[in-house]
Design a protein around this motif. Structure first.
Motif, PDB file in Angstrom:
ATOM      1  N   ARG A  23     -11.295   6.794   8.833  1.00 14.09           N
ATOM      2  CA  ARG A  23     -11.624   7.479   7.584  1.00 14.09           C
ATOM      3  C   ARG A  23     -12.798   6.761   6.945  1.00 14.09           C
ATOM      4  O   ARG A  23     -12.678   5.606   6.544  1.00 14.09           O
ATOM      5  N   THR A  38     -14.226   7.879   4.221  1.00 12.33           N
ATOM      6  CA  THR A  38     -13.750   7.966   2.842  1.00 12.33           C
ATOM      7  C   THR A  38     -12.412   8.696   2.971  1.00 12.33           C
ATOM      8  O   THR A  38     -12.068   9.144   4.060  1.00 12.33           O
ATOM      9  N   PRO A  39     -11.677   8.854   1.869  1.00  9.80           N
ATOM     10  CA  PRO A  39     -10.429   9.626   2.027  1.00  9.80           C
ATOM     11  C   PRO A  39     -10.666  11.066   2.485  1.00  9.80           C
ATOM     12  O   PRO A  39      -9.734  11.748   2.894  1.00  9.80           O
ATOM     13  N   HIS A  40     -11.918  11.525   2.463  1.00 11.01           N
ATOM     14  CA  HIS A  40     -12.200  12.928   2.723  1.00 11.01           C
ATOM     15  C   HIS A  40     -13.082  13.170   3.945  1.00 11.01           C
ATOM     16  O   HIS A  40     -13.517  14.303   4.177  1.00 11.01           O
ATOM     17  N   VAL A  41     -13.414  12.130   4.663  1.00  6.37           N
ATOM     18  CA  VAL A  41     -14.277  12.260   5.848  1.00  6.37           C
ATOM     19  C   VAL A  41     -13.726  11.362   6.935  1.00  6.37           C
ATOM     20  O   VAL A  41     -13.370  10.215   6.661  1.00  6.37           O
ATOM     21  N   LYS A  42     -13.662  11.875   8.149  1.00  9.23           N
ATOM     22  CA  LYS A  42     -13.283  10.976   9.235  1.00  9.23           C
ATOM     23  C   LYS A  42     -14.074  11.279  10.501  1.00  9.23           C
ATOM     24  O   LYS A  42     -14.411  12.424  10.784  1.00  9.23           O
ATOM     25  N   LEU A  43     -14.337  10.218  11.236  1.00 11.76           N
ATOM     26  CA  LEU A  43     -14.961  10.335  12.538  1.00 11.76           C
ATOM     27  C   LEU A  43     -13.873  10.058  13.570  1.00 11.76           C
ATOM     28  O   LEU A  43     -13.145   9.074  13.463  1.00 11.76           O
TER      29      LEU A  43
END
Lengths: 283, 283, 283, 283
Positions: D8, D10-15
Motif C-alpha cells: 500500500r 497510501t491507504p488508497h493505492v497499492k502496487l
C-alpha cells in the motif's frame, strides 16, 4: 475493466466480485447505500460496504427466512417484518393468501426507495395493500406492540451499526410480548464458521433461548455471505419447527420456490456437530 | 505483509486468503504443488493453484466423504480410495475397526510426501498396516479389479487436469465392476451454484446414474470451496443412503466427529429445489 | 467500502486505486468510457479500462506534452492536437496569447462531453473561440493537411484500439507534411520500462526517426502510468529541443506551472543509459 | 497461481506483484525479512512487508545513490555506507579503484546473510578485502567518528521502524562531523508525490539543510517505489553537485552503468516545480 468489490469476511479472508458498473451510491441518515451491476450475480446491494443481497442468490435467504415459519404456523395472518427494506421477505410473504396484514418496519426509508428503483424484482411487494410500511426504529416499534403478531421476522443487518439493537435481550423480550400466544419469531442468526461471526451468533442465541420456550437454529447455503454457511433462529411460543410442520398443507398452497421445499425443511435443522456444540456452549 | 492467495471461482468471483508464508512449492510430474501458512485457515494445500484443503475446514469434506457411506454399509471391510493423496479420507477410515484393507491409489506420489511433511495431522493414517499405497493412475488401477471392494471413495480434484479421467463413464463402469454385490461408491461431485461447476456436476451425475441402480446426491457446507455449497455422489448396488442407515450402530462405534452426525446424515440428502432440478435435468 | 480499480501494467503487475464511487460509465461507438471518484487521485478517467488521467497527476502529462515544444518554437500560431478529448493539452495551449488557432481532432465526441461534465477543470479550454473541435479520425484529418501547422501534438491512447493508427509510419509522414517548414511534432511515446511498452516505444521511435530530420525523446514522472516513467517524442523539421530553447522568453510569459520549468526542460532530455540504448537499438 | 504481494503506497493505492513462489521468510531481531520470486521483477526483498528492492530495477537506485557523489568527489578513498545490507551500494562502490576502505554499518546481520544467499548478484561485494562490515546501529556508529570519511551513503529504509534514527537532526550532525572537510553525504530521501512520503521528505530535507552548507536534491525513476518518483539528498561541505562534476574523469573510469550517465547527472537535479516548492517550503 478490473473493478472489484471486496468484502473482508475476516481480516484474513475476502470475497471479491467483479463489478460491471456502479448504479447507485449515497449516504443516507443511517448508512452508505450502494448498488452495483455484476456479470456473476446481477445487481447487488451493499450497506456500509457489507454485501446485503445479490440478484443471483437472494432467493435462498428470503425463502428460508419466510417459508420455514410459514410452513409451521397453521394460520399466520398478522406479520411483522423488521429491517428488510429490500422487500425480499415481503415479496415471499404476500404470496400467501391467508396473510391479512404485514407491518414492515425499516429505519432507513432510502433503502426502500433505492431497492424499488434498482432491484424491482426484489422490492416487488411494497405496493400490496396488505403491506404497511413504517419508517421507524424496529426496537422502538416492537416495544409498543402486545399480543399482536403471529410471526415476527427479524431481517437485520449484522449486530453492529444500525442493526445493533436488533440483537439485544430487550428487543427479543419485546418481540415475545408482541407475539400472540402461538407466535413465532425468526431471525437472521449470523454464521457459525468464522470466529467473530460465531461469537455474535452465540450471543444472539443465548438471548433468544432465554426469551422463548422453544428455540432452534436452522441453516442454508448462501454463497455470497461469509463462509456460505448461514444460520437462522426459529423461536416460538408453541410450535415445534419440525413436528408441527404440515408438509401437505404447505405443498397444497402451490407456492413455487427455488431453494425451500418441505423435505429440506427438516434437513435444515440438522446441524453439523460443531455448530450444535457452539449452540450448546451458548445455552 | 500483504500476501494473498486467490482462487477464481469464476472469471468474476474470487476468494482470497491472506498468506503468512509459503511453506512449499514444487512442480511434480503431474502438477504444481504448494503449501501455505495462513492465520485464518492454518496451512492449506493447492494443486495447480486450486485450493484443495485447509487445516481449518478439511474435516468437513473428509468426514462427509467417508462417514456417510460407512454409516450405511453394514460391514465395510475392503475399501478403495482413489485420489486423496492428502490422507484425510484414509485418516477417517482407519478409525473403523472392521475395516481390514484400504487401497489408496494416488497418481502423484509427491502429494503424499508433501502432505506427510507439511500436513501431518491430515496425512496421519498412511503408516497404518491396513493401508496400502499404490502410486498409479486410478482409472487404470480400478479397471483390473472385480468384485473386490465394499466401498470406493473417489476423492478427486476437479474434472480437468490430472483428475479428468475420474469423471468418465468408463471409470464409473469400472468402479461398478470393482465393487462387491452390495458395494457403494462415493465421489466428490462438484458444486451446484456457479454455472461451470454445475455443468460438470450434472455431467458426472448423468454418468453415475447410468452406471448404478441407486444414485443420490448429498451436500455439505465447505467454506473454502467455490460457493461453499459442495456435493457428494452416493451410488450403490443395494443400499439406500437413508433407509439403510443404522444410526444406533454407528453411534455405538463412538467415533467423535466435528461435522458429521447421524441426524445430519439424512438432512444432507435434502437438497434445495434448484439442485434437485439440476439433477433431474441431468438424469 | 472496498471497491478497487486495477490496471494490469503487465500480466504480473497491477496498480490499484481505491474508488469512492463511480460517476459515469458508458459504451461509446469506439470504447468504454468511465469516470471514478477516488480519495487519493480525485476523479479519474478510464477508456476501455485503461487509466487515462487523474485529477491529481494529469498536470504532469499535460504540461510536458505542451510546454516543451511551446518553449522551443519561437512563434507557434497554428496548432493541431490529435486525440486529447479530455482537453488537458488544449487548456495549457490557450494560455499562450500568440496561439491563434487550435484544431482539436478527437474521434470520440463522447469523451469530450464526458470530460466537460465530470472533469471541467481539465476540459476548460473547449469554449475558447480559438479552439476548433473536429470529431474525426486523426489519421484521416491530418492526411489532407499541408504546410499548415507550427505544432502538432499527438496525445494518443496506447498503440492498440482506437489509437492504433496514430503510431503508424503513414501517420507520421502525414504529420510531417502537415507541418510548416519549421514545425514540431510532439507525441506521447509510451514507457521504456516494461517489455511490452518498451517494444511499442521503440517501434514508434523508429518510425518517427525515419520521418523527421530531428528526433529526440524526453521523459517525465507520471505516477499513475505504468512504471511511472513516461516518454514523449520531440520531432522537428528545424529546431533542436535544447539549443533552440529560449528560457528567458518563456519565463517572461509568466505561465505558472507545477511540473514544467525551463531548467527541467533540458534535464528531461537526459535519459537513463538503458533508455538511450533502447532508442539506439530502434534507430 | 494467483499469489500476489501488494504494498500500500497510501491507504488508497497499492502496487501488486504476482509472486511465483516465496523463497525465504523469517523474523530477525529487528524486522520480518522475506524474499520472493516473480516473473516480472525476478527476485525481490521485503522488510516488514515493504518492498526494498527487485532484481529488475535495483540498478537504478544503487547506481544513483553511489555514482552521483562518486563523480563529484575528486578522490573518494574512505567511505561509510549505513544500512544497505543488501550490498547493492557496496557492489557499485568497489568498482572504483581509488576507494581504499568501505565501512558498511548494518544493524541487522540477517539481512546480509539472506541477500548473500538469495540475491548474490546484488550482495556481490561483501567479500572484497576493502569492505568492512559492522553489525551495529548506524546512529551509534557514526557518533564516534570524526573527520574520517570522504563520502557517507545513508541507504536507509523508511523513516519509521529500524530506519527511524537515520532521519534525525542528531544523526545528520554526526555525519557532518564524521566527514572530512570536503566530504559528501548522500541519502535516500523519500518521494515527493504522496502526501505522507512528501512530509517525511520535507522533514529530512529541513534537517539536512540545517546541518550542511551545500544541500541539493536529485531524482530518479524507480518503478517499484511509491509513485516511481524517488529523491536522493546530496549534502556537502565543499563540492557543488553539478559544477564540481568532472564528466571526463568519470567517463575515463569506464564504469559501465545502465541508468546513470554524466549527462543525466545534471538532469537529475532539475526538479519539477512542485518538488522545488516543497523543498523551499521546508527550508
Amino acid at each position: 475493466m478490473e473493478l472489484w468489490f471486496s468484502e473482508r469476511h475476516t481480516p484474513h479472508v475476502k470475497l471479491s466480485i467483479r463489478v460491471e458498473k456502479q448504479l447507485y451510491s449515497a449516504q443516507s441518515e443511517y448508512q452508505r447505500i450502494d448498488v452495483f451491476e455484476s456479470k456473476e450475480f446481477g445487481r447487488f446491494l451493499t450497506l456500509d460496504g457489507y454485501l446485503m443481497l445479490t440478484e443471483k442468490d437472494e432467493f435462498i435467504y428470503h425463502e428460508m427466512i419466510t417459508h420455514v415459519p410459514m410452513a409451521v404456523h397453521p394460520n399466520p395472518q398478522n406479520i411483522l417484518v423488521i429491517g428488510a427494506g429490500d422487500g425480499g421477505a415481503v415479496r415471499e410473504l404476500v404470496r400467501y393468501q391467508q396473510v391479512e396484514h404485514i407491518d414492515l418496519v425499516e429505519i432507513d426509508g432510502l433503502v426502500i426507495d433505492v431497492c424499488k428503483t434498482y432491484l424491482p424484482q426484489i422490492a416487488s411487494g411494497f405496493d400490496e395493500p396488505r403491506v404497511h410500511i413504517h419508517l421507524e426504529d424496529g426496537v422502538k416499534f416492537v416495544r409498543s406492540c402486545e399480543n399482536k403478531y403471529d410471526l415476527i421476522i427479524v431481517d437485520s443487518t449484522d449486530p453492529f451499526g444500525p442493526g445493533e439493537g436488533l440483537f439485544t435481550k430487550e428487543f427479543y423480550g419485546s418481540c415475545y410480548k408482541a407475539l400472540r400466544e402461538d407466535g413465532i419469531m425468526v431471525n437472521q442468526h449470523e454464521s457459525p464458521f468464522y470466529v467473530g461471526d460465531a461469537t455474535a451468533m452465540q450471543r444472539a442465541h443465548k438471548r433468544i433461548v432465554d426469551s422463548f420456550p422453544i428455540s432452534y437454529v436452522y441453516q442454508a447455503h448462501i454463497p455470497t455471505y461469509p463462509s456460505g454457511h448461514w444460520l437462522f433462529g426459529f423461536a416460538s411460543k408453541a410450535y415445534h419447527p419440525i413436528s408441527d410442520l404440515n408438509m401437505e398443507a404447505w405443498n397444497e398452497l402451490g407456492i413455487k420456490t427455488r431453494y425451500y421445499n418441505t423435505k429440506l425443511h427438516a434437513g435444515a435443522f440438522s446441524l453439523p456437530t460443531y455448530v450444535e456444540e457452539l449452540l450448546k456452549d451458548a445455552e
